[in-house]
Write a protein that holds these residues in place. Structure first.
Motif, PDB file in Angstrom:
ATOM      1  N   LYS A 180       0.824  -1.206   0.000  1.00 26.98           N
ATOM      2  CA  LYS A 180       0.000   0.000   0.000  1.00 26.98           C
ATOM      3  C   LYS A 180       0.859   1.257   0.000  1.00 26.98           C
ATOM      4  CE  LYS A 180      -3.783   0.352   2.230  1.00 26.98           C
ATOM      5  NZ  LYS A 180      -4.820   0.463   3.288  1.00 26.98           N
ATOM      6  N   TYR A 181       0.337   2.279  -0.684  1.00 24.39           N
ATOM      7  CA  TYR A 181       0.946   3.608  -0.608  1.00 24.39           C
ATOM      8  C   TYR A 181       0.367   4.354   0.588  1.00 24.39           C
ATOM      9  CZ  TYR A 181       2.767   3.072  -5.390  1.00 24.39           C
ATOM     10  OH  TYR A 181       3.436   2.648  -6.518  1.00 24.39           O
ATOM     11  N   VAL A 182       1.167   5.250   1.139  1.00 22.52           N
ATOM     12  CA  VAL A 182       0.742   5.991   2.317  1.00 22.52           C
ATOM     13  C   VAL A 182       1.291   7.416   2.230  1.00 22.52           C
ATOM     14  CG1 VAL A 182       2.763   5.323   3.685  1.00 22.52           C
ATOM     15  CG2 VAL A 182       0.614   5.888   4.851  1.00 22.52           C
ATOM     16  N   VAL A 183       0.611   8.354   2.880  1.00 18.09           N
ATOM     17  CA  VAL A 183       1.084   9.734   2.964  1.00 18.09           C
ATOM     18  C   VAL A 183       2.216   9.810   3.980  1.00 18.09           C
ATOM     19  CG1 VAL A 183       0.469  12.102   3.571  1.00 18.09           C
ATOM     20  CG2 VAL A 183      -1.176  10.648   2.368  1.00 18.09           C
ATOM     21  N   GLY A 184       3.312  10.479   3.611  1.00 20.07           N
ATOM     22  CA  GLY A 184       4.434  10.667   4.516  1.00 20.07           C
ATOM     23  C   GLY A 184       4.682  12.139   4.779  1.00 20.07           C
ATOM     24  N   LEU A 185       4.846  12.503   6.039  1.00 18.51           N
ATOM     25  CA  LEU A 185       5.169  13.863   6.450  1.00 18.51           C
ATOM     26  C   LEU A 185       6.453  13.830   7.265  1.00 18.51           C
ATOM     27  CD1 LEU A 185       1.617  14.910   7.683  1.00 18.51           C
ATOM     28  CD2 LEU A 185       2.717  15.696   5.578  1.00 18.51           C
ATOM     29  N   GLY A 186       7.218  14.922   7.196  1.00 12.22           N
ATOM     30  CA  GLY A 186       8.453  14.938   7.960  1.00 12.22           C
ATOM     31  C   GLY A 186       9.065  16.311   8.049  1.00 12.22           C
ATOM     32  N   GLN A 187      10.303  16.350   8.495  1.00 12.04           N
ATOM     33  CA  GLN A 187      10.985  17.615   8.708  1.00 12.04           C
ATOM     34  C   GLN A 187      11.435  18.224   7.394  1.00 12.04           C
ATOM     35  OE1 GLN A 187      13.953  16.000  11.367  1.00 12.04           O
ATOM     36  NE2 GLN A 187      15.542  16.041   9.795  1.00 12.04           N
ATOM     37  N   GLY A 188      11.629  19.534   7.410  1.00 12.89           N
ATOM     38  CA  GLY A 188      12.042  20.259   6.209  1.00 12.89           C
ATOM     39  C   GLY A 188      12.130  21.735   6.517  1.00 12.89           C
ATOM     40  N   GLY A 189      11.914  22.546   5.478  1.00 12.59           N
ATOM     41  CA  GLY A 189      11.801  23.980   5.684  1.00 12.59           C
ATOM     42  C   GLY A 189      13.086  24.762   5.675  1.00 12.59           C
ATOM     43  N   THR A 190      14.238  24.094   5.600  1.00 14.12           N
ATOM     44  CA  THR A 190      15.521  24.789   5.593  1.00 14.12           C
ATOM     45  C   THR A 190      16.132  24.748   4.196  1.00 14.12           C
ATOM     46  OG1 THR A 190      16.529  22.747   6.413  1.00 14.12           O
ATOM     47  CG2 THR A 190      16.013  24.448   8.035  1.00 14.12           C
ATOM     48  N   SER A 191      17.102  25.634   3.964  1.00  8.00           N
ATOM     49  CA  SER A 191      17.701  25.771   2.632  1.00  8.00           C
ATOM     50  C   SER A 191      19.115  25.222   2.547  1.00  8.00           C
ATOM     51  CB  SER A 191      17.720  27.248   2.220  1.00  8.00           C
ATOM     52  OG  SER A 191      16.433  27.816   2.276  1.00  8.00           O
ATOM     53  N   LEU A 192      19.866  25.311   3.634  1.00  8.00           N
ATOM     54  CA  LEU A 192      21.236  24.816   3.623  1.00  8.00           C
ATOM     55  C   LEU A 192      21.233  23.284   3.685  1.00  8.00           C
ATOM     56  CD1 LEU A 192      22.914  27.449   5.962  1.00  8.00           C
ATOM     57  CD2 LEU A 192      23.110  27.270   3.473  1.00  8.00           C
ATOM     58  N   PRO A 193      22.324  22.640   3.263  1.00  9.25           N
ATOM     59  CA  PRO A 193      22.311  21.180   3.089  1.00  9.25           C
ATOM     60  C   PRO A 193      22.130  20.356   4.358  1.00  9.25           C
ATOM     61  CG  PRO A 193      24.127  22.181   1.865  1.00  9.25           C
ATOM     62  CD  PRO A 193      23.565  23.243   2.740  1.00  9.25           C
ATOM     63  N   ASP A 194      22.400  20.933   5.522  1.00 11.49           N
ATOM     64  CA  ASP A 194      22.305  20.158   6.751  1.00 11.49           C
ATOM     65  C   ASP A 194      22.030  21.106   7.912  1.00 11.49           C
ATOM     66  OD1 ASP A 194      22.883  17.375   8.008  1.00 11.49           O
ATOM     67  OD2 ASP A 194      24.034  18.766   9.249  1.00 11.49           O
ATOM     68  N   ARG A 195      21.385  20.594   8.937  1.00  9.13           N
ATOM     69  CA  ARG A 195      21.043  21.405  10.109  1.00  9.13           C
ATOM     70  C   ARG A 195      22.278  22.037  10.746  1.00  9.13           C
ATOM     71  NH1 ARG A 195      21.458  18.710  15.108  1.00  9.13           N
ATOM     72  NH2 ARG A 195      19.544  19.665  15.926  1.00  9.13           N
TER      73      ARG A 195
END
Length: 688
Positions: A180-195
């Motif tokens: 089955k396919y499922v909706v996935g949500l997670g972290q994001g929102g930043t522009s630089l390659p790593d936190r």
């Protein structure tokens, strides 16, 4: 490489045609074939280096001394040379079809491929439009009046494939219900390659932060902001993205597939994010009929929701405009493109931008990959290459099975489950058996930016359209010309695109030692991904499910920890050490890959002989072939970026570290105590 989980790298190959040259300097036009290729060229070796002190330098030192990194590249080596050759092939294809695509049948492969490239190369039209293509987006954001408007804009941008602010969103297979396919949500929102680029303060990171802020200033200035307002915007954006970065999980933490598997009822998730009512938002994202979602980082969504409430609306508008500017800069007029490159060069060390025709060829591959891919394989990939690869894969698969049966640290019960998983591998070679048609996608020769938006919209609609349908296991995660390969755990599949099936990884004319040291080690690498620290957690059908006895899992972890420690000790650039935990999956796959390939090689006629070629024994040629795959030079900036963000270790360590655990290498090159790479037999790491 492993799709979305770990990735690198395989190879095999179509036989390259020999170059020809005029025997008399071109006066008579008579040609004769080029001299035969030396698959292990002694000129590339540095005999002044002892193999047991630094095998990477010994095997590649001659080449390293006689080569430099082209100004348009951030690294240069075996992968890059092959990739550059593939780009030239693709360039020839797109340039040829673009000449006649205007008169080709609408919707045909050649019309869409040719017109996409032609629109991308119409620089006069692109320069004339400036930033007109995004003015409507910026104006729409200007009209936002409250937090509801901010949320609506975030959702609007996603549903219309314009941007991806605040969080990540996608449709994927449910790892615990892979049909089955499922909706996935997670972290994001930043522009630089790593936190860490937001959170660290060392001199290298500070230079990148300053360059990033200047990049923001430059793009805002290009769209009419004063220098003072642009600088204020940069401070606002960096401060907001820093708060998002603080809420993100580290790359190492994200490697745990159970830690990132958090299933929520939509109503329950909404209770944790009062400003993000998912029951209302998901239909706006074109998601209907779903009662649950997967969340990789619940704490991030909670923090992001808190920021929605605590951050002024005007700051969010600045942030949202930045997302539009950053996401579009490379597709606008030259001042925007130049500003983008100026910043990226600080990250990567690249000295000059690649020619536009080269960049736009890659863009066509990235946007219409299975249309361009059909033209590529028709010209450059043969059934013979596919059949040869299948034979190699089957040989290595059998060898890995034998090795699993002999494992002294694993109980019979877990061995049987491991063998069941191995036997269930799906193998994909060359290209898909079911080409994507991009049905309904219109490509307009005179509308470059519009073409990009339409491709993005088509891709988004195709993604959300999967919900409620059977999982399509024929899909590929890479286009046919890609110089790479991957393992996908939820499908338990190993995949080898046509682009990688070439020398130095594989050649029909090469001896077995070369092919097994090259493509053989890469095939073994991808197979081992099914049993690395992440892949081993997925069962034979791809389900995220524990199939290990606890004692076996503990023994595996103790051995894997030895690999972590080995790589943690490597200094890559300045004082930056390789991150043994981040790179563990790839390092385990390299160790397994070379062991499996060597044992399979020893079953061949050459592997059982001691006949020298160009002065090297079969075993020596095997290890030299392995080393030349990772041959390369890299700019310090690119190396630092790799160590910070990439699950793959730098090439010299991928060469040297695995072989120190392979007894046959010591014998092949007479490596003795006192040599810098020597490890006592009892200290050599043995896993798969």
């Amino acid at each position: 490489m492993k799709l979305n989980f770990s990735n690198l790298v395989l190879a095999a190959a179509v036989c390259l045609s020999a170059n020809a040259y005029a025997a008399d300097g071109g006066k008579t036009g008579k040609v004769k074939p080029a001299p035969p290729r030396k698959f292990i060229d002694p000129a590339n070796i540095d005999p002044s280096v002892k193999p047991g002190d630094d095998f990477f330098e010994y095997a590649n030192g001659g080449w390293l001394k006689s080569n430099t990194i082209p100004a348009k590249e951030t690294r240069w080596g075996s992968f890059n040379i092959l990739n550059d050759d593939n780009k030239k092939k693709l360039q020839a294809i797109v340039q040829e079809v673009s000449k006649t695509s205007a008169t080709a049948p609408k919707g045909s492969i050649k019309q869409r491929v040719g017109d996409m490239y032609a629109s991308a190369m119409d620089t006069m039209a692109i320069e004339k439009r400036g930033y007109d293509p995004i003015k409507a987006d910026l104006k729409r954001i200007d009209a936002i009046a409250d937090i509801n408007g901010v949320v609506n804009e975030i959702v609007y941008e996603r549903a219309n494939a314009i941007g991806s602010p605040l969080f990540s969103f996608g449709i994927r297979q449910d790892p615990k219900n892979v049909s089955k396919y499922v909706v996935g949500l997670g972290q994001g929102g930043t522009s630089l390659p790593d936190r860490d680029y937001y959170l660290k303060s060392d001199p290298r990171t500070k230079r990148i932060q300053d360059a990033y802020k200047q990049y923001i200033v430059d793009l805002y200035t290009l769209t009419g902001s004063s220098a003072e307002v642009a600088a204020k915007n940069a401070a606002t954006i960096f401060a907001l993205e820093t708060k998002l970065a603080e809420a993100q999980m580290t790359r190492v933490a994200m490697r745990d597939p159970n830690k990132t598997y958090n299933k929520f009822a939509i109503a329950d998730l909404s209770k944790t994010t009062p400003h993000l009512n998912w029951a209302q938002l998901l239909p706006k994202l074109k998601v209907n009929g779903q009662d649950t979602v997967l969340v990789s980082s619940p704490s991030f969504l909670t923090a992001a929701d808190g920021l929605l409430a605590s951050t002024p609306v005007e700051d969010w508008k600045t942030y949202l405009k930045w997302g539009i500017l950053r996401g579009s800069a490379g597709s606008l007029s030259s001042p925007f493109v130049q500003s983008q490159f100026k910043f990226s060069s600080v990250l990567s060390g690249q000295q000059v931008q690649a020619p536009r025709y080269e960049r736009m060829t890659s863009l066509v591959d990235g946007s219409l990959g299975e249309l361009l891919g059909q033209l590529y394989v028709e010209k450059y990939f043969t059934p013979q290459a596919k059949a040869s690869m299948l034979a190699l894969v089957n040989n290595l698969k059998s060898t890995l099975g034998d090795r699993i049966k002999r494992l002294e640290w694993m109980t019979p019960e877990t061995k049987q489950r491991a063998l069941r998983k191995l036997n269930a591998f799906t193998v994909k070679i060359g290209y898909t058996d079911k080409w994507e048609t991009y049905a309904g996608l219109t490509v307009d020769r005179s509308d470059y930016f519009g073409n990009l938006r339409r491709v993005s919209t088509w891709s988004y609609n195709d993604m959300v359209g999967r919900l409620g349908k059977p999982v399509d296991k024929t899909e590929w995660g890479m286009t046919p010309p890609t110089v790479n390969a991957y393992y996908n755990p939820v499908n338990n599949e190993i995949v080898f695109p046509a682009g990688i099936l070439q020398f130095p990884f594989y050649d029909f004319k090469a001896d077995d030692a070369v092919n097994y040291g090259g493509i053989g080690a890469v095939i073994g690498h991808e197979m081992t991904h099914g049993f690395d620290d992440q892949g081993r957690q997925y069962d034979a059908d791809g389900t995220l499910r524990d199939w290990w006895k606890k004692d076996d899992a503990d023994k595996f972890k103790s051995r894997a920890d030895m690999v972590v420690n080995q790589f943690n000790n490597f200094v890559a650039v300045d004082t930056m050490h390789v991150n043994g935990k981040l790179t563990l999956g790839e390092n385990l796959a390299d160790l397994g890959g070379i062991n499996i390939a060597y044992e399979a090689f020893k079953k061949t006629k050459q592997g059982q002989s001691n006949t020298k070629i160009d002065g090297f024994t079969p075993d020596q040629r095997f290890f030299l072939s392995y080393a030349q795959v990772w041959r390369g030079l890299q700019r310090p900036e690119a190396l630092a970026l790799q160590v910070q963000t990439d699950p793959h270790s730098p090439g010299q360590f991928r060469t040297n570290a695995p072989i120190t655990n392979v007894d046959a290498w010591y014998k092949a090159f007479n490596v003795q105590p006192g040599d810098k790479m020597y490890k006592k037999p009892e200290d050599r790491i043995r896993i798969w």
